[in-house]
Design a protein around this motif. Structure first.
Motif, PDB file in Angstrom:
ATOM      1  N   TYR A 437      27.716  70.825  20.288  1.00 47.76           N
ATOM      2  CA  TYR A 437      28.383  71.196  21.542  1.00 47.76           C
ATOM      3  C   TYR A 437      28.054  72.642  21.898  1.00 47.76           C
ATOM      4  CZ  TYR A 437      31.434  67.041  21.242  1.00 47.76           C
ATOM      5  OH  TYR A 437      31.934  65.771  21.197  1.00 47.76           O
ATOM      6  N   ARG A 442      28.513  72.966  25.733  1.00 45.44           N
ATOM      7  CA  ARG A 442      29.564  72.002  26.030  1.00 45.44           C
ATOM      8  C   ARG A 442      30.821  72.291  25.208  1.00 45.44           C
ATOM      9  NH1 ARG A 442      28.759  66.863  24.667  1.00 45.44           N
ATOM     10  NH2 ARG A 442      27.143  67.308  23.135  1.00 45.44           N
ATOM     11  N   ASP A 445      33.917  70.659  26.587  1.00 44.27           N
ATOM     12  CA  ASP A 445      34.086  69.241  26.250  1.00 44.27           C
ATOM     13  C   ASP A 445      34.697  69.083  24.860  1.00 44.27           C
ATOM     14  OD1 ASP A 445      32.940  68.612  28.662  1.00 44.27           O
ATOM     15  OD2 ASP A 445      30.941  68.256  27.834  1.00 44.27           O
ATOM     16  N   TYR A 446      34.255  69.889  23.935  1.00 52.94           N
ATOM     17  CA  TYR A 446      34.781  69.837  22.570  1.00 52.94           C
ATOM     18  C   TYR A 446      36.272  70.173  22.552  1.00 52.94           C
ATOM     19  CZ  TYR A 446      35.238  71.016  17.579  1.00 52.94           C
ATOM     20  OH  TYR A 446      35.637  71.087  16.265  1.00 52.94           O
TER      21      TYR A 446
END
Length: 520
Positions: A437, A442, A445-446
């Motif tokens: 990630y 990202r 998102d994690y």
């Protein structure tokens, strides 16, 4: 004795405020406490994870927590460091005597590391680096022990030392190879390599198997996280040149912690490095002239460590902890080189001994003074920055934040210790699944997947680019951060701590998170 006295003198700073001078030190304590309470090795309670690259050190700390739970981990680790430091001093003197060195020359080479405040500082951080060094020295002493001093137990001692070295730090494989590779030098036969080789292989199987079990990869997740942290944004050549420069500069920091401490800067720094380098080379030349086999192998081991980190993880670590062996050997070579230089110039034994003694005395005074100040600053920064932020969050954030994993932090040591590991790591040291990630921007998102509601980020000021550039925590990547609280250490203290060991950035910023549609 000098090693112990020097360490205890530096440790006198703990009488004002007991604590570790590094935030990372507390990560080991969290893992050990969780192991003692849940019987699972991991940063988060009951969940196997990385965070420590040393199984041996984790087990030692866990045993201390079980048997001496009421004793502060700071004092327990200091007691361990005293024992390990005494072992290092004893083995170095033994190696020196076995090489036939005596008089002022022997004292100069064997006791020099005890004069370095930076080297002694490693005894305050509560981590495995000194233990690893002691195990390596014991391996070297036993492997090169004179034939008449060997016993039936020697092969099994070598097996155990190799096994423990690999489990203490994985780079032990390189050092074992360097030591055992000198088998002809040690008057050994090929068959003598069998048990040490089996011990090394057994340690590798346990270490790699454990890494695979908890993270699905052979190497520790913490090492891969460090590689990304230290190497992101740099070219392969640039980062390695920087590492070599930092290593050289670290050797000088025995006497001077940065230009602000001593006025050493620019050309003076370069002149000092050239002088130190000259003494080191003179020391190596004298060792070869005296056929000091054990010390020559020790120098080879120091270069092995430097080369291993140059190619695998080009970083000296906080306070030079990754290059503890090169630091130790550099001090010994410089002191021995000074003795050899004064002898060559033509001084008699008493004058040479007096000259070396004066230089060592000045080094001890300057180094202890500088590193006592630095250690006090580091401990105070961790206490007034990370500790105060943890206390504020405990008093002001909703209780449910700490019953689940709703808080994430980049510096997870002291804050994680306060909350018993119930936080999400943003430094890629604990969860191997986070690194993909991080690499692909990202992080948002994690955090969303883990239902994280607050993040604590270390920054110099609110305009720092850590959140937006390195962690990609911005609206473009689906995250809006709202500042909740800020805690900063005293600027002077933070600056000194940063120059000495890169302890931490001066401020911790607490943000609440709102997840939005990414603007892409």
């Amino acid at each position: 004795m000098l090693y112990v006295v020097s360490l205890l003198t530096l440790a006198s700073v703990l009488r004002h405020q007991a604590g570790f001078p590094l935030d990372d030190s507390y990560i080991h304590q969290v893992i050990a406490r969780n192991m003692a309470e849940t019987h699972v090795v991991g940063f988060q309670p009951g969940r196997a994870s990385s965070g420590s690259s040393s199984l041996v050190w984790t087990m030692i700390l866990t045993a201390g927590d079980i048997l001496l739970g009421r004793v502060s981990p700071v004092w327990f680790c200091l007691a361990l460091s005293v024992c390990v430091m005494a072992t290092i001093g004893f083995v170095l003197m033994r190696l020196t005597q076995q090489d036939g060195l005596s008089g002022a020359a022997a004292w100069a080479i064997a006791l020099a590391p005890a004069l370095s405040g930076n080297f002694q500082w490693l005894g305050l951080i509560g981590m495995e680096h000194l233990l690893f060094l002691a195990l390596m020295l014991l391996l070297l002493e036993i492997w090169l022990r004179p034939l008449q001093a060997r016993s039936a137990a020697t092969p099994f001692q070598l097996f155990l030392l190799c096994f423990l070295m690999v489990l203490t730090r994985l780079e032990g494989v390189f050092l074992i190879g360097a030591v055992l590779g000198c088998w002809r030098f040690a008057d050994r036969r090929m068959k003598n390599l069998v048990l040490p080789g089996v011990g090394t292989l057994a340690g590798l199987v346990v270490s790699l198997g454990w890494n695979w079990k908890i993270s699905g990869q052979w190497m520790p997740a913490s090492m891969r996280g460090r590689q990304f942290l230290y190497m992101a944004g740099y070219g392969r050549l640039d980062i390695r040149v920087r590492f070599l420069w930092d290593s050289c500069r670290r050797m000088l920091m025995t006497w001077s912690i940065g230009s602000g401490e001593s006025g050493l800067h620019g050309g003076v720094w370069m002149l000092s490095l050239l002088l130190l380098g000259g003494l080191v080379l003179f020391g190596i030349r004298e060792l070869m002239a005296r056929h000091a086999r054990r010390w020559i192998v020790l120098v080879l081991c120091a270069f092995t460590v430097e080369a291993a980190y140059l190619f695998v993880l080009p970083a000296a670590g906080h306070g030079g902890r990754y290059i503890a062996l090169p630091m130790m050997v550099c001090m010994s070579l410089a002191s021995f080189g000074l003795h050899a230089l004064l002898t060559t110039i033509g001084g008699n034994r008493k004058l040479v001994g007096a000259g070396v003694g004066i230089a060592c005395g000045l080094t001890l005074c300057l180094s202890q003074r500088a590193w006592m100040r630095a250690s006090e600053a580091e401990i105070e920064q961790i206490r007034t920055e990370h500790g105060v932020m943890a206390a504020w969050m405990q008093e002001n954030l909703p209780a449910e934040t700490f019953t689940g994993l709703h808080l994430a932090a980049f510096d997870i040591g002291r804050i994680g210790y306060q909350f018993r590991g119930r936080i999400v790591d943003l430094g890629a040291l604990v969860d191997s699944h986070f690194l993909p990630y991080l690499r692909t921007a990202r992080t948002g998102d994690y955090l969303r997947e883990h239902d994280v509601r607050y993040v604590v980020l270390p920054m110099t000021d609110q305009n720092d680019r850590l959140a937006s550039v390195w962690l990609a925590l911005d609206p473009e990547h689906g995250v809006e951060l709202t500042l909740v609280h800020t805690v900063c250490a005293d600027r002077g203290i933070a600056e000194l701590a940063w120059i000495a060991s890169g302890t931490a950035l001066p401020c911790q910023y607490l943000y609440s998170i709102r997840y939005v549609t990414p603007v892409r």
